[in-house]
Write an enzyme that holds these catalytic residues in place. Structure first.
Site, PDB file in Angstrom:
ATOM      1  N   ARG A  87       0.832  -1.216   0.000  1.00  0.00           N
ATOM      2  CA  ARG A  87       0.000   0.000   0.000  1.00  0.00           C
ATOM      3  C   ARG A  87       0.863   1.262   0.000  1.00  0.00           C
ATOM      4  NH1 ARG A  87      -2.542  -4.465   1.524  1.00  0.00           N
ATOM      5  NH2 ARG A  87      -4.824  -4.550   1.531  1.00  0.00           N
ATOM      6  N   ARG A 140      -5.358 -17.997 -10.157  1.00  0.00           N
ATOM      7  CA  ARG A 140      -6.200 -17.476  -9.058  1.00  0.00           C
ATOM      8  C   ARG A 140      -7.296 -16.545  -9.586  1.00  0.00           C
ATOM      9  NH1 ARG A 140      -2.279 -15.426  -4.412  1.00  0.00           N
ATOM     10  NH2 ARG A 140      -4.260 -15.218  -3.333  1.00  0.00           N
ATOM     11  N   ASP A 150      -3.969 -15.810   6.862  1.00  0.00           N
ATOM     12  CA  ASP A 150      -2.631 -16.167   6.382  1.00  0.00           C
ATOM     13  C   ASP A 150      -1.854 -16.999   7.409  1.00  0.00           C
ATOM     14  OD1 ASP A 150      -3.148 -14.817   4.048  1.00  0.00           O
ATOM     15  OD2 ASP A 150      -2.067 -13.004   4.616  1.00  0.00           O
ATOM     16  N   LYS A 194      -5.560 -19.459  -2.341  1.00  0.00           N
ATOM     17  CA  LYS A 194      -4.361 -18.672  -1.983  1.00  0.00           C
ATOM     18  C   LYS A 194      -3.197 -19.098  -2.898  1.00  0.00           C
ATOM     19  CE  LYS A 194      -6.212 -16.228   1.284  1.00  0.00           C
ATOM     20  NZ  LYS A 194      -6.434 -14.797   1.059  1.00  0.00           N
TER      21      LYS A 194
HETATM   22  C1  S3P Z   1      -4.021  -9.268   1.660  1.00  0.00           C
HETATM   23  C2  S3P Z   1      -5.291  -9.751   1.827  1.00  0.00           C
HETATM   24  C3  S3P Z   1      -5.605 -11.164   2.048  1.00  0.00           C
HETATM   25  C4  S3P Z   1      -4.363 -11.960   2.457  1.00  0.00           C
HETATM   26  C5  S3P Z   1      -3.182 -11.627   1.601  1.00  0.00           C
HETATM   27  C6  S3P Z   1      -2.835 -10.153   1.716  1.00  0.00           C
HETATM   28  C7  S3P Z   1      -3.817  -7.833   1.437  1.00  0.00           C
HETATM   29  O1  S3P Z   1      -6.105 -11.719   0.846  1.00  0.00           O
HETATM   30  O2  S3P Z   1      -4.628 -13.333   2.423  1.00  0.00           O
HETATM   31  O3  S3P Z   1      -2.060 -12.383   1.973  1.00  0.00           O
HETATM   32  O4  S3P Z   1      -2.679  -7.338   1.569  1.00  0.00           O
HETATM   33  O5  S3P Z   1      -4.801  -7.145   1.126  1.00  0.00           O
HETATM   34  P1  S3P Z   1      -7.658 -11.599   0.422  1.00  0.00           P
HETATM   35  O6  S3P Z   1      -7.962 -10.188   0.166  1.00  0.00           O
HETATM   36  O7  S3P Z   1      -7.764 -12.439  -0.825  1.00  0.00           O
HETATM   37  O8  S3P Z   1      -8.444 -12.175   1.550  1.00  0.00           O
END
Ligand code: S3P
Length: 439
Positions: free
Chosen positions: A26, A122, A315, A342
């Site tokens: 981000r 994915r 995670d 995932k």
């Molecule tokens: C993340 C959101 C999660 C997480 C990923 C990182 C993020 O995924 O599992 O490792 O940084 O926004 P999802 O948005 O698919 O739940």
């Protein structure tokens, strides 16, 4: 490369872990579209987040590295990004791909995104569908559901209220980012709260983000101002050592300065529910709360991980499955079907690999039932595979440290996506000879 892991019963030391992966992505994205410089300290220099820095560089933001984890990003403002000269490769990183799609939805040019074999498998429809409703055009494999995808942005985008079927921070973030170029508010309603780093950082950069009722809303119109971003350690990386500390028979493991944002601390709640000897020393809140966390060895009991807890721990389920295998009594993991999409199908991968280590478990469509400890030693040393998934690789190495003999974890290169120094950090806690890396 493979890891040969030797059983080690003592884990002692104080460590830090690299910067938070979600917050690093981000910082790169918002730094690029802010006005003026964004200085980032503690950026995670794993392959996934370095890919996001490369992507914003390809779109026109100037990125310079001052020191390890220390970057300066010259933001180009909301109107300043430009067409990339080539396909952008998001590697293994779902966050890079999905958040970039949101940002690109509002750009007046076309970008092509791809990724590695895992990422190309994915689902992208969860972000593509709402972005298309806002006005972006997307073409790609499987009718625009899989990478490679080409996205042609539009400006302004249409306002949107999106009710998401999954609790996904990536979906929420993609829509909020696209909303920066919308003609009116965008809102996202989730079935359960997901991590809120995007909301926090957008607000810190000056955006109008609020949470009226059960929706997160961004009202466009304000510029984003570049700023200093200090990134705490990644609790998802710390989790491997916390569980390793709980599984050891002597010592204590302290992880300093890790992020303890409440949308991420499900792992601490689960370890507490399992009876772990856990101490959390929380401090200053610089946009994101930070703590030192200490885990001492001790008996664990089985627990249930389900419902709203799941997005807060998603995670960490691979490493919590390892903890569950040594616990007294069964652990039920449910409502976690997201694990199947995932970096690998983590339900199938955990079931397959932990069975090889003699863990009694059964696979469910949306989780696992892990029977709990059956003898003096919970894991049989075995030859197991990472499935090319960094969190599987690290979880299996921790299981190997608590096993009755040597364990070979095949395919550990993937650890570099999120935690390049994982093996050296393990050696610091468990001894230099605990892990050998072999070709
Ligand atoms: C993340 C959101 C999660 C997480 C990923 C990182 C993020 O995924 O599992 O490792 O940084 O926004 P999802 O948005 O698919 O739940």
């Amino acid at each position: 490369m493979n890891a040969v892991v030797h059983p080690a019963r003592r884990a002692a030391g104080t460590i830090t872990v690299p910067g938070d992966k979600s917050i690093s992505h981000r910082a790169a994205l918002l730094g690029a579209i802010g006005t003026g410089a964004t200085e980032v300290q503690g950026y995670l220099e794993g392959e996934d987040c370095l890919g996001t820095l490369r992507a914003v560089g390809a779109l026109g933001a100037e990125v310079s590295r001052k020191a390890p984890g220390h970057y300066l990003i010259q933001g180009v403002g909301l109107d300043g990004l430009g067409e990339a000269g080539d396909v952008i490769d998001c590697g293994n990183s779902g966050t890079t791909a999905r958040l970039l799609l949101g940002l690109l939805a509002g750009q007046p040019f076309t970008t092509v995104l791809t990724g590695d074999e895992s990422l190309r498998g994915r689902p992208m429809d969860r972000v593509v569908e709402p972005l298309v409703r806002m006005g972006a055009r997307v073409l790609g494999r499987r009718g625009g559901r899989r990478l490679p995808l080409a996205i042609a942005g539009a400006r302004p985008l249409a306002p949107l209220r999106h009710v998401s079927a999954v609790a996904s921070a990536q979906v929420k973030s993609a829509i909020l980012l696209a909303g920066l170029w919308a003609s009116g508010p965008v809102s996202v309603v989730e079935p359960a709260p997901s991590r809120d780093h995007t909301e926090r950082m957008l607000r810190a950069f000056g955006a109008d983000v609020s949470r009226p009722g059960d929706a997160v809303t961004l009202v466009p119109g304000r510029p984003l101002a570049g700023r200093l971003v200090r990134i705490p350690g990644d609790l998802s990386s710390a989790a491997f050592f916390l569980v390793a500390g709980a599984l050891a028979v002597e010592g204590a493991v302290t992880v300093r300065e890790v992020g303890v944002n409440p949308t991420r601390t499900g792992v601490l709640d689960v370890l507490q529910a399992m009876g772990a000897d856990l101490a959390v020393d929380e401090r200053t809140d610089d946009g994101e709360p930070v703590a030192d966390v200490t885990l001492r060895p001790g008996a664990l009991r089985g627990t249930r991980i389900a419902g709203d807890l799941v997005p807060r721990v998603i995670d960490e389920i691979p490493i919590l499955a390892v903890a569950a295998a040594v616990a007294e009594g069964p652990t039920e993991i449910r409502d976690a079907a997201e694990l199947r999409v995932k970096e690998s199908d983590r339900i199938r991968a955990l079931a397959t690999e932990l069975l090889k280590m003699d863990v009694a478990l059964s696979e469910r469509p949306d989780g696992l039932r892990i029977a709990g400890r059956r003898g003096a030693v919970a894991f049989r040393g075995a030859r197991v595979s990472s499935w090319g998934d960094h969190r599987l690789a690290m979880a299996l190495i921790v299981a190997g440290l608590a096993a009755d003999g040597p364990t070979v974890v095949e395919g550990i290169d993937c650890i570099a996506t999120s935690f390049p120094d994982f093996v050296p950090t393990c050696r610091r806690l468990f001894g230099e000879t605990s892990i050998e890396v072999v070709p």
